[in-house]
Design an enzyme around this catalytic site. Structure first.
Site, short mmCIF file in Angstrom:
data_model
loop_
_atom_site.label_atom_id
_atom_site.label_comp_id
_atom_site.label_asym_id
_atom_site.label_seq_id
_atom_site.Cartn_x
_atom_site.Cartn_y
_atom_site.Cartn_z
N LYS A 86 4.66 36.97 -22.36
CA LYS A 86 5.16 37.06 -23.70
C LYS A 86 4.70 38.23 -24.65
O LYS A 86 3.55 38.52 -24.44
CB LYS A 86 4.72 35.51 -24.37
CG LYS A 86 5.26 35.15 -25.82
CD LYS A 86 4.66 33.81 -25.97
CE LYS A 86 5.19 33.25 -27.43
NZ LYS A 86 4.71 32.20 -27.88
N SER B 25 5.17 25.44 -28.50
CA SER B 25 5.91 26.78 -28.07
C SER B 25 5.97 27.08 -26.71
O SER B 25 6.81 28.18 -26.48
CB SER B 25 5.33 27.87 -28.84
OG SER B 25 5.33 27.84 -30.34
N SER C 179 8.21 29.21 -29.51
CA SER C 179 8.28 30.30 -29.90
C SER C 179 8.28 31.40 -28.59
O SER C 179 8.47 32.73 -28.49
CB SER C 179 7.16 31.06 -30.51
OG SER C 179 5.97 30.76 -30.00
#
Lengths: 104, 484
Positions: B83, B182, B158
């Protein structure tokens, strides 16, 4: 559609309505070092007021005798032993001085 | 070899038996990225060149030491995505925000360092809601990531890109962060297994901070076993992260989970009634209840429990998290590195301002401190419940993946998406999301196992048993197109 959830309304029954003024929004923006244009001030005024109204919900709870939780590990004073770890020191050819690249 | 069918364990077997080389495996993933990235927008940066160089090194190790190489490097040759909140040395790290567009870190996050040292191969940096602010992926300054199961829908957030990447088999696993849900939310929307470790179990060093008392560094993969393997590499005390620790908990449930581990069948699985109530889509609720039925078949004891503080979670979190993020994002002054603060997106500005207000003089007690006190009450909810059951089972999100644009225009509605993941985040608990089935429209429905702090082993035990008896997690996307 993602399961008909989007129509759910119940959480938004506000107890107290918070309405921020334009001046308050501009003050917050100044504290946060954010520059906002007029249209943004109006937009955030509404959105921030909505969220702040919603969080008034917490006043339903009596927390007079409750201690705040700052963190969940319970750790205190995380120190390491005062021992020199040579592997973490910056290498230096000049003995007790640090050597760096020339700037000029 | 079809990478869609490979878990990390499968890939390791193929590599160990020399059925495929690391270069071939890496190329297979890179080819899929080239084909599907335009449709999914899962990546911000793809580092194909670096990945192939590492792949060559890995093949060299295997040629030299054979199977011994895999003892030294437990993830040898496995391509993974990170990420874009994770700092990667020499590779652009944007946090999904224009403020860090072009930023090249000088060091690796501890998680990245440990994965690389275990022989894993970084294949790219995935798209995410900027700064971790979001539950859909729509708050990225690099465009939303699309759900491989239906390109018109969000992949969740997210860790949106990480989920899409693993679900579409663009990487064998991906790192993520879970502050209020997330990792679990996109895992649930994309039919993946995602771990939110106990707070403090995995080092936060080198990861762009969102809310320092809530951020947990986890990962998404195809199976519970894979998640367990990855955690064994990333976990552990890190001198660079003062909040990392082994077995430290603010409340004494350490002994509780140890007892659970020693307990012979049946394990007691609690279903919190507030997580199956009015605010949750009925299909989701029914799917997870069916999974509970399956667990009962497998010998566990199911009972209904109550977490009465659940309704206060969103209000608590959306005071604490924005406050902490307003502080963490103040370092981005556009002077020492990064671009000016005018580059912050809407949601970032919203949260910064909410936090600034809640922390300001005259409001601190009523907002931030009040929320910290309610946090204590929410933790107590869990302490009470874990004296009755060993683990909790619940849905992850109130619905399955929604269409892009459907929710994002109403910030408060988007915040409600986290209602089922926030409470366990506030308590710093361990939580494992895994596939529970599909909706009538063919969209994944995920569930989560929540345990006391440091109970990951228990969650893996229950989850693995569930995955041995079901095959939701084995289903893959066959065609990438708009469905509904």
């Amino acid at each position: 559609m993602g399961g008909g959830w989007v129509e759910y309304n119940a959480p938004f029954a506000n107890i107290i309505s918070v309405k921020l003024s334009k001046e308050e929004v501009l003050k917050i923006a100044k504290l946060a070092k954010l520059k906002l244009i007029d249209a943004e001030v109006i937009k955030y005024q509404e959105q921030l007021s909505d969220v702040l109204s919603y969080v008034q919900k917490l006043n339903e709870l009596d927390t007079a005798d409750v201690l705040p939780t700052l963190q969940v590990t319970g750790l205190k004073n995380v120190f390491r032993d005062d021992k020199v770890d040579k592997s973490r020191s910056i290498g230096s050819k000049a003995g007790k001085y640090f050597e760096t690249e020339a700037i000029f | 070899m079809n990478v869609q069918e490979l878990s990390i364990k499968d890939a390791l077997v193929l590599l160990q038996n020399r059925k495929v080389s690391v270069v071939e495996l890496t190329k297979a993933y890179l080819d899929r990225i080239e084909e599907l990235q335009p449709k999914l927008n899962a990546f911000i940066t793809v580092c194909g060149k670096e990945a192939l160089e590492r792949a060559k090194w890995a093949d060299g190790m295997i040629a030299k030491d054979g199977k011994e190489a895999f003892k030294k490097y437990p993830l040898l040759g496995i391509p993974y995505a990170a990420k874009d909140l994770f700092c990667t040395k020499g590779i652009e790290t944007t946090a999904g925000s224009s403020v860090l567009r072009g930023f090249i870190p000088e060091y690796d996050a501890t998680v990245i360092k440990r994965l690389n040292e275990a022989g894993a191969i970084l294949i790219g940096k995935t798209n995410c809601d900027a700064w971790g602010h979001g539950a859909s992926g729509e708050n990225s300054d690099f465009g939303p990531t699309r759900n491989p199961w239906d390109l018109e829908r969000v992949s969740g957030g997210s860790s949106s890109g990480s989920a899409a990447a693993v679900a579409a088999s663009l990487a064998a696993f991906a790192t993520g962060t879970d502050t209020g849900g997330s990792i679990r939310n996109p895992a649930s929307f994309c039919n993946l297994t995602g771990l939110k470790p106990t707070y403090g179990r995995v080092s936060r060093y080198g990861v762009v901070s969102f809310a320092s008392s809530l951020d947990c560094m986890g990962h998404l993969a195809k199976t519970v076993e894979d998640c367990k393997l990855i955690l064994s590499i990333t976990e552990g005390k890190d001198p660079f992260d003062a909040t990392s620790a082994v077995g430290k908990s603010i409340f004494s449930v350490e002994t509780l989970h140890a007892t659970s581990l020693r307990r012979e069948h049946p394990l007691r699985v609690g279903l919190p009634r507030e997580y199956f109530g009015e605010g949750v889509n009925k299909e989701v609720s029914d799917t997870v209840k069916a999974a509970a039925g399956k667990l009962e078949e497998l010998g566990h004891k199911i009972e209904e429990v109550s977490l009465p503080m659940t309704e206060y979670g969103v209000a608590t979190y959306y005071l604490l998290a924005p406050s902490e993020t307003s502080s963490n994002l103040s370092r981005y002054d556009g002077i020492r590195y990064g671009n000016p603060r005018s580059e912050f997106g809407e949601e970032a500005k919203r949260r910064i301002m909410l936090g600034t207000y809640a922390l300001s003089a005259g409001y601190y007690d009523a907002y931030y401190e009040k929320a910290q006190k309610v946090r204590t009450l929410m933790i107590n909810d869990f302490v009470k419940v874990f004296s009755k059951v060993d683990v909790l089972l619940a849905p992850v999100a109130p619905c399955s993946a929604f269409k892009i644009g459907e929710v994002v225009s109403d910030p408060l509605r988007m915040y409600m998406m986290d209602v089922l993941t926030i409470p366990s985040s506030l308590a710093g608990l361990a939580a494992l999301a895994l596939p529970a089935g599909f909706s009538k429209e063919g969209l994944p429905v995920g569930m989560q196992l929540i345990g006391p702090q440091w109970s990951e082993e228990l969650l893996f035990k229950v989850g693995k048993k569930y995955q041995e008896a079901t095959d939701w997690h084995k289903k893959v996307v066959t065609t990438f197109k708009v469905v509904t």
